[in-house]
Enzyme design. Sequence first.
Site, PDB file in Angstrom:
ATOM      1  N   LYS A 196       0.800  -1.239   0.000  1.00  0.00           N
ATOM      2  CA  LYS A 196       0.000   0.000   0.000  1.00  0.00           C
ATOM      3  C   LYS A 196       0.834   1.292   0.000  1.00  0.00           C
ATOM      4  CE  LYS A 196      -4.157  -1.838   2.146  1.00  0.00           C
ATOM      5  NZ  LYS A 196      -5.181  -1.643   3.173  1.00  0.00           N
ATOM      6  N   ASN A 229      -4.902   2.146  -1.727  1.00  0.00           N
ATOM      7  CA  ASN A 229      -5.500   0.807  -1.849  1.00  0.00           C
ATOM      8  C   ASN A 229      -6.289   0.648  -3.146  1.00  0.00           C
ATOM      9  OD1 ASN A 229      -7.929   2.151  -1.405  1.00  0.00           O
ATOM     10  ND2 ASN A 229      -8.721   0.546  -0.074  1.00  0.00           N
ATOM     11  N   ALA A 289      -2.290   0.532   8.920  1.00  0.00           N
ATOM     12  CA  ALA A 289      -3.748   0.562   9.071  1.00  0.00           C
ATOM     13  C   ALA A 289      -4.181   1.858   9.752  1.00  0.00           C
ATOM     14  CB  ALA A 289      -4.212  -0.653   9.860  1.00  0.00           C
ATOM     15  N   ASN A 305       0.380   2.755  21.180  1.00  0.00           N
ATOM     16  CA  ASN A 305       1.152   1.726  20.464  1.00  0.00           C
ATOM     17  C   ASN A 305       2.206   1.113  21.376  1.00  0.00           C
ATOM     18  OD1 ASN A 305       1.560   0.333  17.996  1.00  0.00           O
ATOM     19  ND2 ASN A 305       3.478   1.458  17.696  1.00  0.00           N
ATOM     20  N   TYR A 363     -10.983  -9.317  10.886  1.00  0.00           N
ATOM     21  CA  TYR A 363     -12.273 -10.012  10.879  1.00  0.00           C
ATOM     22  C   TYR A 363     -12.010 -11.484  10.679  1.00  0.00           C
ATOM     23  CZ  TYR A 363     -10.996  -9.252   6.061  1.00  0.00           C
ATOM     24  OH  TYR A 363     -10.277  -9.200   4.909  1.00  0.00           O
TER      25      TYR A 363
HETATM   26  P1  ATR Z   1      -0.346  -2.658   9.327  1.00  0.00           P
HETATM   27  O1  ATR Z   1      -0.055  -2.179   7.933  1.00  0.00           O
HETATM   28  O2  ATR Z   1      -1.286  -3.854   9.403  1.00  0.00           O
HETATM   29  O3  ATR Z   1      -0.770  -1.584  10.259  1.00  0.00           O
HETATM   30  P2  ATR Z   1       2.322  -2.606  10.417  1.00  0.00           P
HETATM   31  O4  ATR Z   1       2.600  -1.353   9.729  1.00  0.00           O
HETATM   32  O5  ATR Z   1       3.366  -3.664  10.483  1.00  0.00           O
HETATM   33  O6  ATR Z   1       1.041  -3.313   9.817  1.00  0.00           O
HETATM   34  O7  ATR Z   1       1.847  -2.264  11.919  1.00  0.00           O
HETATM   35  C1  ATR Z   1       1.466  -3.242  12.792  1.00  0.00           C
HETATM   36  C2  ATR Z   1       0.977  -2.598  14.093  1.00  0.00           C
HETATM   37  O8  ATR Z   1       0.563  -3.631  14.980  1.00  0.00           O
HETATM   38  C3  ATR Z   1       2.045  -1.801  14.827  1.00  0.00           C
HETATM   39  O9  ATR Z   1       1.421  -0.755  15.523  1.00  0.00           O
HETATM   40  C4  ATR Z   1       2.609  -2.840  15.780  1.00  0.00           C
HETATM   41  O10 ATR Z   1       3.207  -2.318  16.931  1.00  0.00           O
HETATM   42  P3  ATR Z   1       4.748  -1.846  16.887  1.00  0.00           P
HETATM   43  O11 ATR Z   1       4.763  -0.528  16.185  1.00  0.00           O
HETATM   44  O12 ATR Z   1       5.140  -1.760  18.298  1.00  0.00           O
HETATM   45  O13 ATR Z   1       5.480  -2.922  16.124  1.00  0.00           O
HETATM   46  C5  ATR Z   1       1.328  -3.538  16.181  1.00  0.00           C
HETATM   47  N1  ATR Z   1       1.580  -4.882  16.712  1.00  0.00           N
HETATM   48  C6  ATR Z   1       1.872  -5.983  15.996  1.00  0.00           C
HETATM   49  N2  ATR Z   1       2.023  -7.044  16.821  1.00  0.00           N
HETATM   50  C7  ATR Z   1       1.824  -6.585  18.081  1.00  0.00           C
HETATM   51  C8  ATR Z   1       1.825  -7.178  19.381  1.00  0.00           C
HETATM   52  N3  ATR Z   1       2.070  -8.481  19.577  1.00  0.00           N
HETATM   53  N4  ATR Z   1       1.582  -6.388  20.432  1.00  0.00           N
HETATM   54  C9  ATR Z   1       1.324  -5.085  20.287  1.00  0.00           C
HETATM   55  N5  ATR Z   1       1.300  -4.455  19.092  1.00  0.00           N
HETATM   56  C10 ATR Z   1       1.542  -5.196  18.002  1.00  0.00           C
END
Ligand code: ATR
Length: 276
Positions: free
Chosen positions: A68, A89, A133, A153, A220
């Site tokens: 994206k 998207n 997201a 976060n 979902y």
């Molecule tokens: P997306 O495009 O789906 O948003 P991304 O850019 O990789 O994917 O972001 C994933 C988000 O989920 C981030 O906010 C990540 O937190 P970090 O910035 O600390 O990495 C969060 N995330 C993923 N796994 C997590 C977990 N086990 N606990 C808490 N936050 C998580």
Amino acid sequence: MSAPDRYGVMGYPISHSRSPVIHRLFALQSGQHMQYELLQVAPDKLESAVQQFQRTGGRGLNITVPHKSEVARLADELSDRARIAGAVNTLIFQDEKIFGDNTDGIGLVRDLTTNLQLELRGARILILGAGGATRGIAGPLLDLQPRSLVIANRTLAKAEALATHFSSYGSVTACRFNDLPDNEPYDLVINATSAGFKGENPPYPESAVGSATVCYDLSYGLTATPFSQWAAAQGAARSLMGWGMLVEQAAESFQLWRGVRPDTITVLNQMTINAS
Ligand code: ATR
């Protein structure tokens, strides 16, 4: 009869995508002569795959994870909302040009305000997660003029960067999950982390959810996601999954391509028939 107009979705991996089913239902419903393909494209092949799709007469594409942000670079022109989100998207191929748009945020807003009838002007909204997201939804949520938007976060620096990025559009605060700016339950809590997707269950902030809180998981599934189970266990007024956003963002793309607004509620019911 002429060949159907070609559309598709590009991602990596892509086999799980529900977009082909949704767009085929939209096309059937509105009598559009089109086909919609599932296109698995690795990151290093993105540019050539988009160019080939355009060259061979493709009319539009949906772009999903992990492309994206990268695909925004390939567009000749971006909508304001795609530029603000830094993510695309939807691609529209017209007059040899590529237009990039982002319908994720407006799809979420339509589900929240039109389908679920939530009044979000003046509301306190918490988003969990600060990745792609969140970038896609923060701008359209701020357009609704909530009282405040908090981005919590695991990694504070990423929440802070997004809060700074969106600060000119409204009141945005960054924090860690365990350090919310106040202890009062929020009106709306949105899970935009990818934790559930990976089978992980982080310590979401319990104080954020009260008996009047609506919780919404952008993820979902046919059974409840870990976040939606957690939210229900906290006693949230409603705990919802992102099916509505999925169908609404698709409808926005379909309208951009075909100029026709599909009936989303019928399709949403068809998609979630086994999910309640
Ligand atoms: P997306 O495009 O789906 O948003 P991304 O850019 O990789 O994917 O972001 C994933 C988000 O989920 C981030 O906010 C990540 O937190 P970090 O910035 O600390 O990495 C969060 N995330 C993923 N796994 C997590 C977990 N086990 N606990 C808490 N936050 C998580």
